[in-house]
Design a protein around this motif. Structure first.
Motif, PDB file in Angstrom:
ATOM      1  N   ALA A 272      45.651  37.773  43.222  1.00  0.00           N
ATOM      2  CA  ALA A 272      44.459  36.948  43.018  1.00  0.00           C
ATOM      3  C   ALA A 272      44.773  35.609  42.354  1.00  0.00           C
ATOM      4  O   ALA A 272      43.937  34.700  42.383  1.00  0.00           O
ATOM      5  N   VAL A 273      45.946  35.477  41.790  1.00  0.00           N
ATOM      6  CA  VAL A 273      46.280  34.260  41.031  1.00  0.00           C
ATOM      7  C   VAL A 273      46.355  32.995  41.897  1.00  0.00           C
ATOM      8  O   VAL A 273      45.743  31.978  41.539  1.00  0.00           O
ATOM      9  N   PRO A 274      47.073  32.976  43.031  1.00  0.00           N
ATOM     10  CA  PRO A 274      47.188  31.713  43.780  1.00  0.00           C
ATOM     11  C   PRO A 274      45.846  31.128  44.221  1.00  0.00           C
ATOM     12  O   PRO A 274      45.603  29.933  44.060  1.00  0.00           O
ATOM     13  N   SER A 275      44.956  31.958  44.757  1.00  0.00           N
ATOM     14  CA  SER A 275      43.663  31.433  45.204  1.00  0.00           C
ATOM     15  C   SER A 275      42.820  30.975  44.020  1.00  0.00           C
ATOM     16  O   SER A 275      42.082  29.990  44.118  1.00  0.00           O
ATOM     17  N   GLY A 276      42.939  31.675  42.894  1.00  0.00           N
ATOM     18  CA  GLY A 276      42.213  31.263  41.696  1.00  0.00           C
ATOM     19  C   GLY A 276      42.684  29.912  41.195  1.00  0.00           C
ATOM     20  O   GLY A 276      41.875  29.044  40.833  1.00  0.00           O
TER      21      GLY A 276
ATOM     22  N   VAL B 256      37.397  33.378  37.909  1.00  0.00           N
ATOM     23  CA  VAL B 256      37.468  34.287  36.759  1.00  0.00           C
ATOM     24  C   VAL B 256      37.038  35.699  37.164  1.00  0.00           C
ATOM     25  O   VAL B 256      37.710  36.681  36.829  1.00  0.00           O
ATOM     26  N   ILE B 257      35.944  35.804  37.900  1.00  0.00           N
ATOM     27  CA  ILE B 257      35.455  37.121  38.336  1.00  0.00           C
ATOM     28  C   ILE B 257      36.475  37.794  39.259  1.00  0.00           C
ATOM     29  O   ILE B 257      36.730  38.994  39.149  1.00  0.00           O
ATOM     30  N   ALA B 258      37.067  37.026  40.161  1.00  0.00           N
ATOM     31  CA  ALA B 258      38.064  37.593  41.076  1.00  0.00           C
ATOM     32  C   ALA B 258      39.269  38.131  40.303  1.00  0.00           C
ATOM     33  O   ALA B 258      39.778  39.215  40.607  1.00  0.00           O
TER      34      ALA B 258
ATOM     35  N   ALA C  59      40.532  41.947  39.908  1.00  0.00           N
ATOM     36  CA  ALA C  59      41.896  42.290  40.297  1.00  0.00           C
ATOM     37  C   ALA C  59      42.633  43.034  39.180  1.00  0.00           C
ATOM     38  O   ALA C  59      43.634  43.710  39.441  1.00  0.00           O
ATOM     39  N   LEU C  60      42.138  42.934  37.955  1.00  0.00           N
ATOM     40  CA  LEU C  60      42.744  43.671  36.848  1.00  0.00           C
ATOM     41  C   LEU C  60      42.249  45.119  36.777  1.00  0.00           C
ATOM     42  O   LEU C  60      42.865  45.957  36.127  1.00  0.00           O
ATOM     43  N   PHE C  61      41.142  45.428  37.440  1.00  0.00           N
ATOM     44  CA  PHE C  61      40.555  46.771  37.430  1.00  0.00           C
ATOM     45  C   PHE C  61      41.539  47.876  37.808  1.00  0.00           C
ATOM     46  O   PHE C  61      41.577  48.924  37.149  1.00  0.00           O
ATOM     47  N   PRO C  62      42.371  47.713  38.836  1.00  0.00           N
ATOM     48  CA  PRO C  62      43.296  48.794  39.200  1.00  0.00           C
ATOM     49  C   PRO C  62      44.272  49.178  38.087  1.00  0.00           C
ATOM     50  O   PRO C  62      44.793  50.288  38.084  1.00  0.00           O
ATOM     51  N   LEU C  63      44.487  48.287  37.134  1.00  0.00           N
ATOM     52  CA  LEU C  63      45.376  48.636  36.022  1.00  0.00           C
ATOM     53  C   LEU C  63      44.801  49.800  35.212  1.00  0.00           C
ATOM     54  O   LEU C  63      45.545  50.561  34.599  1.00  0.00           O
ATOM     55  N   LEU C  64      43.473  49.960  35.216  1.00  0.00           N
ATOM     56  CA  LEU C  64      42.856  51.109  34.554  1.00  0.00           C
ATOM     57  C   LEU C  64      43.246  52.415  35.235  1.00  0.00           C
ATOM     58  O   LEU C  64      43.301  53.459  34.586  1.00  0.00           O
TER      59      LEU C  64
ATOM     60  N   PHE D 288      44.639  39.269  51.227  1.00  0.00           N
ATOM     61  CA  PHE D 288      44.510  40.270  52.284  1.00  0.00           C
ATOM     62  C   PHE D 288      45.359  41.512  52.016  1.00  0.00           C
ATOM     63  O   PHE D 288      45.174  42.535  52.669  1.00  0.00           O
ATOM     64  N   ALA D 289      46.269  41.441  51.057  1.00  0.00           N
ATOM     65  CA  ALA D 289      47.043  42.627  50.668  1.00  0.00           C
ATOM     66  C   ALA D 289      46.263  43.499  49.692  1.00  0.00           C
ATOM     67  O   ALA D 289      46.539  44.695  49.561  1.00  0.00           O
ATOM     68  N   ILE D 290      45.274  42.934  49.021  1.00  0.00           N
ATOM     69  CA  ILE D 290      44.548  43.662  47.979  1.00  0.00           C
ATOM     70  C   ILE D 290      43.862  44.924  48.499  1.00  0.00           C
ATOM     71  O   ILE D 290      43.983  45.980  47.865  1.00  0.00           O
ATOM     72  N   PRO D 291      43.146  44.904  49.618  1.00  0.00           N
ATOM     73  CA  PRO D 291      42.489  46.155  50.045  1.00  0.00           C
ATOM     74  C   PRO D 291      43.461  47.306  50.279  1.00  0.00           C
ATOM     75  O   PRO D 291      43.186  48.445  49.885  1.00  0.00           O
TER      76      PRO D 291
END
Length: 172
Positions: A34-38, A76-78, A82-87, A149-152
């Motif tokens: 998520a970092v590059p697009s942000g 910021v929301i994105a 993207a940090l959610f999976p770390l949970l 596109f790799a995130i899903p």
């Protein structure tokens, strides 16, 4: 004298297998994707040339103006999402019960797949391509947004791993 013990917390942590290394790496990769697009969006909001003319920024994106808050807020929301999976791979902090977190993770995976598909449609529509002022800008835009596109796929794999670990714990 009352002795406090942390046995239930230690027992619940011990009864769940730790996340496999590949799942931990995938969760961290999601955050990095998520970092590059942000950064690209923040550059756009800051006035750095990203391939859009001043007129397009003003008329289509509302920059300068309300569009700055929208674009930065979206970044910021994105990244927070993207940090959610770390949970799902962390043994340190669990804000929700495992079943609730698993259901939320499967929902997030489904939404991410749908969003990725919709973004592919948007990326290849004629209107979105006509806003860019050059082929170089479109190429840079493509490289910056491609990791999204790799995130899903990564999120689905991390969620599957989490659900499998906690389903095994429920059977034991």
């Amino acid at each position: 004298m009352e002795v406090m013990t942390t046995a239930p917390a230690a027992l619940s942590a011990a009864s769940t297998a730790p996340a496999p290394v590949w799942a931990r790496r995938a969760a961290h990769a999601i955050a990095l994707c998520a970092v590059p697009s942000g950064l690209w969006r923040i550059a756009m909001a800051s006035g750095v040339y990203v391939g859009y003319s001043d007129q397009v920024l003003r008329d289509v994106f509302g920059i300068p103006g309300w569009g700055v808050a929208y674009v930065v807020g979206l970044s910021v929301i994105a990244e927070l999402a993207a940090l959610f999976p770390l949970l799902l791979v962390s043994d340190r902090w669990r804000p929700l019960r495992p079943r609730t977190l698993a259901a939320l993770a499967w929902t997030a995976s489904t939404v991410l797949v749908l969003v990725a598909l919709s973004q592919l449609v948007v990326a290849f529509t004629v209107e979105s391509q006509t806003y860019m002022s050059s082929g170089t800008a479109q190429t840079v835009w493509g490289f910056v947004f491609a990791p999204l596109f790799a995130i899903p796929v990564l999120m689905t794999a991390v969620t599957w791993s989490y659900a499998k670990r906690h389903r095994a714990r429920g059977r034991a």
